[in-house]
Design a protein around this motif. Structure first.
Motif, PDB file in Angstrom:
ATOM      1  N   LYS A 107      40.760  28.384  42.656  1.00  0.00           N
ATOM      2  CA  LYS A 107      41.699  27.359  42.217  1.00  0.00           C
ATOM      3  C   LYS A 107      42.871  28.018  41.472  1.00  0.00           C
ATOM      4  CE  LYS A 107      42.321  22.859  41.179  1.00  0.00           C
ATOM      5  NZ  LYS A 107      42.581  21.872  42.189  1.00  0.00           N
ATOM      6  N   ARG A 108      42.508  29.039  40.669  1.00  0.00           N
ATOM      7  CA  ARG A 108      43.546  29.649  39.828  1.00  0.00           C
ATOM      8  C   ARG A 108      44.465  30.564  40.635  1.00  0.00           C
ATOM      9  NH1 ARG A 108      39.170  30.396  36.124  1.00  0.00           N
ATOM     10  NH2 ARG A 108      39.044  32.604  36.658  1.00  0.00           N
ATOM     11  N   ASN A 109      43.917  31.146  41.701  1.00  0.00           N
ATOM     12  CA  ASN A 109      44.701  32.140  42.431  1.00  0.00           C
ATOM     13  C   ASN A 109      45.645  31.481  43.434  1.00  0.00           C
ATOM     14  OD1 ASN A 109      45.729  34.260  43.794  1.00  0.00           O
ATOM     15  ND2 ASN A 109      43.768  35.307  44.126  1.00  0.00           N
ATOM     16  N   ARG A 110      46.874  31.251  42.987  1.00  0.00           N
ATOM     17  CA  ARG A 110      47.855  30.552  43.832  1.00  0.00           C
ATOM     18  C   ARG A 110      48.468  31.479  44.879  1.00  0.00           C
ATOM     19  NH1 ARG A 110      46.797  25.355  43.060  1.00  0.00           N
ATOM     20  NH2 ARG A 110      46.649  24.859  40.859  1.00  0.00           N
ATOM     21  N   THR A 111      48.234  32.779  44.744  1.00  0.00           N
ATOM     22  CA  THR A 111      48.872  33.690  45.696  1.00  0.00           C
ATOM     23  C   THR A 111      48.127  33.721  47.024  1.00  0.00           C
ATOM     24  OG1 THR A 111      47.573  35.523  44.850  1.00  0.00           O
ATOM     25  CG2 THR A 111      49.772  35.218  43.886  1.00  0.00           C
ATOM     26  N   GLN A 112      46.878  33.222  47.019  1.00  0.00           N
ATOM     27  CA  GLN A 112      46.096  33.266  48.252  1.00  0.00           C
ATOM     28  C   GLN A 112      46.292  31.993  49.069  1.00  0.00           C
ATOM     29  OE1 GLN A 112      42.135  34.148  47.068  1.00  0.00           O
ATOM     30  NE2 GLN A 112      42.377  36.310  47.481  1.00  0.00           N
ATOM     31  N   ASP A 127      37.454  19.855  43.960  1.00  0.00           N
ATOM     32  CA  ASP A 127      37.706  21.215  43.461  1.00  0.00           C
ATOM     33  C   ASP A 127      36.532  22.120  43.819  1.00  0.00           C
ATOM     34  OD1 ASP A 127      40.123  20.646  42.174  1.00  0.00           O
ATOM     35  OD2 ASP A 127      38.993  19.601  40.608  1.00  0.00           O
ATOM     36  N   PRO A 135      45.228  28.757  51.268  1.00  0.00           N
ATOM     37  CA  PRO A 135      44.060  27.877  51.120  1.00  0.00           C
ATOM     38  C   PRO A 135      42.894  28.385  51.968  1.00  0.00           C
ATOM     39  CG  PRO A 135      46.032  26.599  51.591  1.00  0.00           C
ATOM     40  CD  PRO A 135      46.411  28.041  51.752  1.00  0.00           C
ATOM     41  N   ARG A 170      37.911  30.818  40.359  1.00  0.00           N
ATOM     42  CA  ARG A 170      39.037  31.750  40.580  1.00  0.00           C
ATOM     43  C   ARG A 170      39.895  31.310  41.766  1.00  0.00           C
ATOM     44  NH1 ARG A 170      36.409  37.570  40.961  1.00  0.00           N
ATOM     45  NH2 ARG A 170      34.800  36.306  41.867  1.00  0.00           N
TER      46      ARG A 170
END
Ligand SMILES: Cc1ncc(COP(=O)(O)O)c(C=O)c1O
Length: 489
Positions: free
Chosen positions: A9-14, A67, A16, A7
């Protein structure tokens, strides 16, 4: 519950390196479960697990992951291949070196201090944490018997405590010039001393290891004579390192006599209490270490007999100003300013960025209470006495040093074998016993002879386990002896 790291990797709103709340909780539960499983199942685990580097490389060697990995697999690998392949110093049947019994509250405190990423180098950086460090040091100061002006600091362990103490002594007594200066200690003093003095610019011949007495203590008369001879030879005696509990036998050097000599000769007296001085939490320990408050500095390790997870050491200096003026990070002129109530702990040792090591001791003392520490230490002493009593009853076994501060040594010595053969036999007994994985003891040298040593500070050891360990040692000794006799005959 499975933890899904993909998740991240998928959650671009958070940002790094950030996890959502539920994932953080799930990971935490999984980690806590692993620790609790370890602590509740430890008796069923082998004490000693040492694989070769090649085997471990095969199990664990992997390229840098680009990853997020599968968290459950990662935890499984850690539990199966890392934590299964360590020697469990917290195992109730680990009696080698100095055990590290640890405690769960201390482990949680480590989680807290890392979770809050506490900076404990300056007051402004961590006032609350520094206050806890001050309070914990104050408890220790009173137990040690130092005056109110004493100061201390938490650090990595006994080695660093010795380094900080020796640097302070070098500064105060030698104005930092080690030329021709001499340090005295007994032949039982821990080896970390040599490395510390080497780091501080002393040569090996500036460390004088004097022969100890029949109870493995430094002999004041031998020390006095040597100081006098060294002065006549134009050397500069400057420091005595006393043992407040040797690793080998738990012996305590005669602190009163040594302090009289040091005062008379203007020498610094340091007590290496890395192993033994923790025993100030219990009545018999305080009694044995009664005169500890006379020394100029003392090192004592919470990660040994104060049951803290690695690592935690502590050094205390009788005149706190000596410690501060040696290590002050501030400008030269500030060293002369009276210390405020709000110290910057970076001024008391070699770290600027410092973690919050005091928390685990403070936290576990609060969780369990000092009475539990006292009971745990008394139990350790009792266990060593039980070992001594039982070994005295077994045929061909001899006590080579009585139970002292939870350390006892003994030797298998049938009358028909010479000393050198017995040395070899005792080494073999230890190796064979340790090879079973049931428990771990070590051999050491006393008076040039190989003896078996047990350190029994883990309060979770049961009487029956002691019985089984001693019976197994005896059984191994007898069968090795029989096959030896068969070979000789
Ligand atoms: C008497 C004594 N001094 C110093 C040390 C070194 O302490 P550490 O391993 O914490 O650096 C030890 C370690 O066992 C010790 O027993």
């Amino acid at each position: 519950m499975a933890v899904d790291l993909t998740r991240i990797k998928r959650n671009r709103t958070q940002a790094p390196l950030t996890l959502d709340e539920q994932t953080m909780r799930d990971m935490g539960y999984r980690v806590i479960d692993a620790v609790v499983d370890h602590l509740t199942d430890i008796r069923n685990q082998k004490v000693l697990n040492v694989k070769s580097g090649r085997d471990l490389e095969r199990l664990l060697g992997q390229p840098l992951p680009r990853d997020p990995q599968n968290f459950d697999k990662l935890m499984d690998d850690l539990e199966n291949h890392v934590f299964q392949n360590i020697t469990h110093h917290d195992h109730p049947r680990f009696f080698a070196f100095v055990p590290g019994p640890g405690n769960y509250a201390g482990a949680l405190a480590e989680m807290l201090t890392n979770g809050f990423n506490v900076f404990c180098g300056t007051w402004i950086g961590g006032a609350g944490a520094s206050e806890i460090e001050l309070i914990t040091l104050e408890w220790l100061r009173r137990l040690v018997g130092f005056p109110a002006g004493a100061r201390g600091v938490f650090l990595s362990g006994g080695s660093e405590a010795g380094l900080v103490a020796m640097a302070t002594a070098r500064n105060v007594k030698l104005n930092n010039d080690p030329k021709n200066a001499i340090v005295y200690c007994s032949d039982q003093t821990h080896k970390s001393l040599d490395r510390n003095l080497w780091l501080l610019g002393f040569r090996p011949e500036q460390i004088v290891r004097l022969p100890s007495d029949d109870q493995f203590r430094l002999q004041p008369s031998v020390l006095s004579a040597r100081i006098e001879a060294d002065r006549r030879a134009g050397l500069r005696p400057f420091c005595v390192i006393a043992n407040a509990g040797t690793t080998n036998t738990g012996s305590i050097d005669p602190l009163v006599d040594l302090s009289v000599i040091c005062r008379r000769e203007d020498l610094w007296l340091h007590a290496d209490g890395a192993y033994g001085a923790g025993a100030v939490f219990c009545e018999p320990g305080r009694k044995a270490l009664e005169e500890l408050g006379l020394v100029d500095s003392v090192g004592l390790d919470p990660h040994k007999w104060m049951f803290q997870p690695y690592s935690a050491g502590c050094v205390m200096v009788r005149n706190g100003f000596d410690l501060r003026r040696t290590f002050s990070y501030s400008a030269e002129y500030l060293k002369l300013i009276e210390e405020s109530d709000e110290p910057n702990f970076c001024d008391y040792g070699i770290q600027l960025t410092r973690d919050f090591r005091a928390l685990k001791l403070w936290f576990s003392l609060k969780v369990f209470g000092a009475d539990a520490f006292e009971a745990a230490q008394v139990r350790g002493m009792e266990l060593a006495e039980i070992v001594e009593k039982r070994m005295r009853q077994k045929r061909n076994w001899h006590i080579t040093s009585s139970a002292r501060l939870a350390v006892v040594t003994f030797r298998f010595q049938p009358s028909d074998l010479d000393e050198a053969t017995c040395d070899e036999l005792n080494r073999e007994i230890v190796e064979t016993f340790n090879g079973t994985g049931y428990g771990m003891v070590i051999y050491t040298k006393l008076n040039d002879r190989t003896v078996i040593r047990m350190c029994t500070i883990n309060p979770r050891t049961r009487d029956v386990e002691i019985q089984q360990v001693l019976d197994l040692l005896d059984h191994i000794a007898l069968s090795l002896y029989k096959s030896l006799i068969g070979r000789i005959a």
